[in-house]
Design a protein around this motif. Structure first.
Motif, PDB file in Angstrom:
ATOM      1  N   HIS A 113      -1.769   0.674   4.401  1.00 50.14           N
ATOM      2  CA  HIS A 113      -2.313  -0.229   3.323  1.00 50.14           C
ATOM      3  C   HIS A 113      -0.210  -1.032   3.428  1.00 50.14           C
ATOM      4  O   HIS A 113       0.404  -0.528   4.338  1.00 50.14           O
ATOM      5  CB  HIS A 113      -2.629   0.296   1.818  1.00 50.14           C
ATOM      6  CG  HIS A 113      -1.736   1.435   1.626  1.00 50.14           C
ATOM      7  ND1 HIS A 113      -0.991   2.700   2.659  1.00 50.14           N
ATOM      8  CD2 HIS A 113      -0.993   2.486   0.007  1.00 50.14           C
ATOM      9  CE1 HIS A 113      -0.377   3.422   1.513  1.00 50.14           C
ATOM     10  NE2 HIS A 113      -0.343   3.430   0.139  1.00 50.14           N
ATOM     11  N   ASP A 114      -0.175  -1.199   2.609  1.00 51.12           N
ATOM     12  CA  ASP A 114       1.326  -2.118   2.431  1.00 51.12           C
ATOM     13  C   ASP A 114       2.171  -0.766   2.654  1.00 51.12           C
ATOM     14  O   ASP A 114       2.629   0.089   2.400  1.00 51.12           O
ATOM     15  CB  ASP A 114       1.257  -3.249   1.344  1.00 51.12           C
ATOM     16  CG  ASP A 114       1.729  -2.002   0.133  1.00 51.12           C
ATOM     17  OD1 ASP A 114       1.911  -0.954  -0.299  1.00 51.12           O
ATOM     18  OD2 ASP A 114       1.540  -2.844  -1.150  1.00 51.12           O
ATOM     19  N   THR A 115       3.883  -1.105   2.860  1.00 50.69           N
ATOM     20  CA  THR A 115       5.118  -1.202   3.436  1.00 50.69           C
ATOM     21  C   THR A 115       6.356  -1.711   2.829  1.00 50.69           C
ATOM     22  O   THR A 115       6.106  -3.049   2.799  1.00 50.69           O
ATOM     23  CB  THR A 115       4.909  -0.760   4.736  1.00 50.69           C
ATOM     24  OG1 THR A 115       3.776   0.067   5.301  1.00 50.69           O
ATOM     25  CG2 THR A 115       5.904  -0.099   5.418  1.00 50.69           C
ATOM     26  N   GLY A 125       2.385  -0.430  -2.486  1.00 50.37           N
ATOM     27  CA  GLY A 125       0.755   0.749  -2.823  1.00 50.37           C
ATOM     28  C   GLY A 125       0.181   1.226  -3.438  1.00 50.37           C
ATOM     29  O   GLY A 125      -0.681   1.601  -4.037  1.00 50.37           O
ATOM     30  N   ASP A 126       0.863   2.488  -3.225  1.00 44.44           N
ATOM     31  CA  ASP A 126       0.629   3.560  -4.082  1.00 44.44           C
ATOM     32  C   ASP A 126       0.763   4.050  -5.604  1.00 44.44           C
ATOM     33  O   ASP A 126       0.570   5.041  -6.022  1.00 44.44           O
ATOM     34  CB  ASP A 126       1.555   5.356  -3.121  1.00 44.44           C
ATOM     35  CG  ASP A 126       1.241   5.787  -2.055  1.00 44.44           C
ATOM     36  OD1 ASP A 126       0.338   5.490  -1.341  1.00 44.44           O
ATOM     37  OD2 ASP A 126       2.150   5.625  -1.259  1.00 44.44           O
ATOM     38  N   ASN A 127       1.792   2.980  -6.036  1.00 46.18           N
ATOM     39  CA  ASN A 127       1.606   2.663  -7.302  1.00 46.18           C
ATOM     40  C   ASN A 127       0.456   2.610  -8.501  1.00 46.18           C
ATOM     41  O   ASN A 127       0.439   2.978  -9.071  1.00 46.18           O
ATOM     42  CB  ASN A 127       2.799   2.238  -7.859  1.00 46.18           C
ATOM     43  CG  ASN A 127       3.936   2.257  -7.737  1.00 46.18           C
ATOM     44  OD1 ASN A 127       4.811   3.109  -8.196  1.00 46.18           O
ATOM     45  ND2 ASN A 127       4.420   2.216  -5.875  1.00 46.18           N
ATOM     46  N   ILE A 128      -0.069   1.674  -7.277  1.00 44.18           N
ATOM     47  CA  ILE A 128      -1.329   1.355  -7.802  1.00 44.18           C
ATOM     48  C   ILE A 128      -2.115   2.043  -8.550  1.00 44.18           C
ATOM     49  O   ILE A 128      -2.772   1.851  -9.891  1.00 44.18           O
ATOM     50  CB  ILE A 128      -2.156  -0.341  -6.946  1.00 44.18           C
ATOM     51  CG1 ILE A 128      -0.893  -0.730  -6.697  1.00 44.18           C
ATOM     52  CG2 ILE A 128      -3.858  -0.543  -6.897  1.00 44.18           C
ATOM     53  CD1 ILE A 128      -1.497  -1.813  -5.739  1.00 44.18           C
ATOM     54  N   PRO A 129      -3.137   2.884  -8.084  1.00 40.60           N
ATOM     55  CA  PRO A 129      -3.726   4.058  -8.432  1.00 40.60           C
ATOM     56  C   PRO A 129      -3.607   4.066  -9.375  1.00 40.60           C
ATOM     57  O   PRO A 129      -4.545   4.388 -11.041  1.00 40.60           O
ATOM     58  CB  PRO A 129      -4.181   4.638  -7.523  1.00 40.60           C
ATOM     59  CG  PRO A 129      -4.070   4.415  -6.269  1.00 40.60           C
ATOM     60  CD  PRO A 129      -2.624   3.568  -6.324  1.00 40.60           C
TER      61      PRO A 129
END
Length: 508
Positions: A113-115, A125-129
């Motif tokens: 995913h994003d970087t 993108g780890d912030n989304i969950p």
């Protein structure tokens, strides 16, 4: 005229040197999160892209053992109203911190995913969950979710620009705990006084070493970001109840900078938006076309481009990749990791070996998120022979470009020198991946949708794919009830074999 970004000087202080809370970095982060700035259309569009991107890579990873294990742990914690989990019915609600845990592992498992790369690196993108899980549980709408995610991306990108963790062998997850806590606080509309405690607590409990990305890399690489998101939710919950945290967590005499980073001589400069300025940092980030470490993205494209000129890989005498300090030392031969040349290495380790990745991309003319990591693919004798002819060297010019402040100069690729058995050299270079915003074919909404459709094939039913994408299209206007539609359901036989039983199963 007031600048849109303020560069804040941050350094360790002795306890006797009183530092007012308003001058502490955690307070400044919290103030940015608490500032109710509207989210612009361009940022909202990109947040939607990244929600699609997360769902795509989660779908591809749904049946993998680490994801199944995290999901099994989460389902032992049902809760009302709760949050949804990838793959499960939207009516099956889980306690938000455990939903964030399961979804975070699914998103990170394939490293696809994003970087964002600067002084340090991250997958914002780890912030989304965690932010989405809290939004679902607390009955927020699409507008509030957007505000939270815009703030979370902003804080993580700004921390990555200003504070290098990896040079001190601290994992980049230390920037994720504070950003997720700030994003949750922004989504909930909490005051600065509450958010600052959550930011400090989240940093305090998510600062770990880089051994999770070194040597025999395990499934914890996927679990670490989910753990940070889970801790951020718990930190915000504690702060809302009036509990405090170690302060000042960055600048304190025994704080992160003094004892884990550069010490009392170090000075960091963290850019943050001025009051009232929009949070646009997500627009500086980029996603992956291939399931591999981001510094490998441009080099996969370059291997594809060089393959016709090289011809038969068996004729290769040596390949030297001239690249940045980071690429050389983290995924190249500068790491000193023998596991990066081991055909029996884990998928996580092969993902962090540019020697393996370049060899396979050169032979196959591309990259596949499953086939390229298959044990029989890694053990192929011709591949192993080619793999061991590849080395990396740091080139100061590429290191400078890696750290360039100007987006037009920034680069994450390298120059490749291939020497054939007849002495002939084939040389080419590529600064950024084709999918990068400055690349040959930058990702747009149709590309994110295509990635989702490809990875969801055979996992998510077509009608469910359509429903999910239609929900994302309405993101700014979603009601609280609609937010459950930002995960997806799959038939139970596509969730993979049940993970082994653990403590939570036995207690349940």
């Amino acid at each position: 005229m007031r600048p849109p970004v303020i560069l804040h000087e941050v350094r360790a202080r002795r306890s006797a040197d009183h530092l007012p809370r308003e001058d502490q970095l955690a307070w400044k982060i919290a103030a940015v999160a608490a500032d109710p700035v509207p989210v612009g259309a361009e940022v909202a569009e990109m947040i939607g892209n990244r929600i699609i991107d997360n769902a795509a890579v989660a779908a591809a990873a749904l049946a993998r053992r680490p994801v199944a294990s995290a999901r099994a742990q989460a389902t032992a914690h049902p809760f009302t109203p709760g949050a949804t989990v990838f793959g499960l019915s939207p009516h099956r609600r889980i306690s938000p911190e455990w939903a964030a845990w399961a979804n975070g592992v699914a998103v990170r498992e394939l490293d696809f995913h994003d970087t964002f790369l600067a002084a340090d690196y991250s997958h914002p993108g780890d912030n989304i969950p965690p932010v989405l899980a809290v939004a679902q549980h607390c009955g927020l709408n699409g507008d509030r979710l957007l505000r939270g995610l815009a703030a979370a991306y902003e804080i993580q990108v700004d921390l990555v620009k200003g504070i290098c963790l990896h040079e001190h062998r601290i994992d980049h997850i230390a920037h994720l705990g504070p950003s997720a806590a700030a994003g949750i606080g922004a989504a909930l509309g909490l005051p600065t006084e509450v958010i600052v405690q959550a930011v400090q607590q989240a940093l305090h409990v998510t600062t770990t070493t880089r051994q999770s990305r070194k040597g025999e890399i395990s499934s914890w690489k996927a679990y670490a970001p989910a753990f940070a998101g889970k801790m951020a939710i718990e930190a915000v919950d504690r702060a809302m109840r009036g509990e405090g945290a170690p302060a000042p967590v960055y600048e304190g005499e025994d704080g992160v900078i003094a004892r884990l980073l550069g010490g009392f001589e170090a000075v960091y400069h963290v850019p943050l938006p001025a009051p009232g300025e929009p949070r646009r940092a997500i627009l500086e980030t980029y996603t992956k076309e291939y399931s591999a470490e981001y510094q490998a993205q441009a080099l996969i494209d370059l291997a594809r481009r060089m393959a016709p000129a090289i011809g038969n890989p068996a004729r290769v005498k040596s390949i030297v990749i001239h690249t940045s300090h980071h690429t050389h030392n983290v995924i190249g031969t500068g790491s000193g990791d023998p596991q990066k040349f081991d055909p029996r290495a884990s998928r996580e380790t092969l993902d962090h070996s540019i020697m393996y990745i370049f060899a396979v991309a050169l032979e196959d003319g591309g990259w596949h998120h499953q086939r390229s990591y298959a044990p029989d693919r890694a053990a192929r004798p011709a591949t192993v022979a080619l793999w061991r002819k590849i080395s990396t060297v740091e080139d100061p010019a590429w290191t400078r470009r890696y750290h360039a402040a100007d987006p037009a100069a920034k680069a994450f690729g390298g120059r490749v020198v291939v020497t054939l058995d007849d002495g002939r050299e084939i040389i080419d270079e590529l600064a950024v991946a084709d999918a990068h915003p400055a690349g040959a074919h930058p990702f747009r909404r149709p590309d994110y949708i295509a990635k989702f459709r490809t990875l969801a094939e055979g996992v998510i039913e077509p009608v469910e794919q359509d429903r999910f994408l239609a929900t994302v299209e309405r993101l700014p206007h979603l009601s609280a009830d609609d937010l459950a539609g930002l995960t997806f359901t799959v038939p139970s036989d596509r969730l993979g074999a049940r993970a082994l039983h653990g403590i939570f199963d036995r207690l349940g």
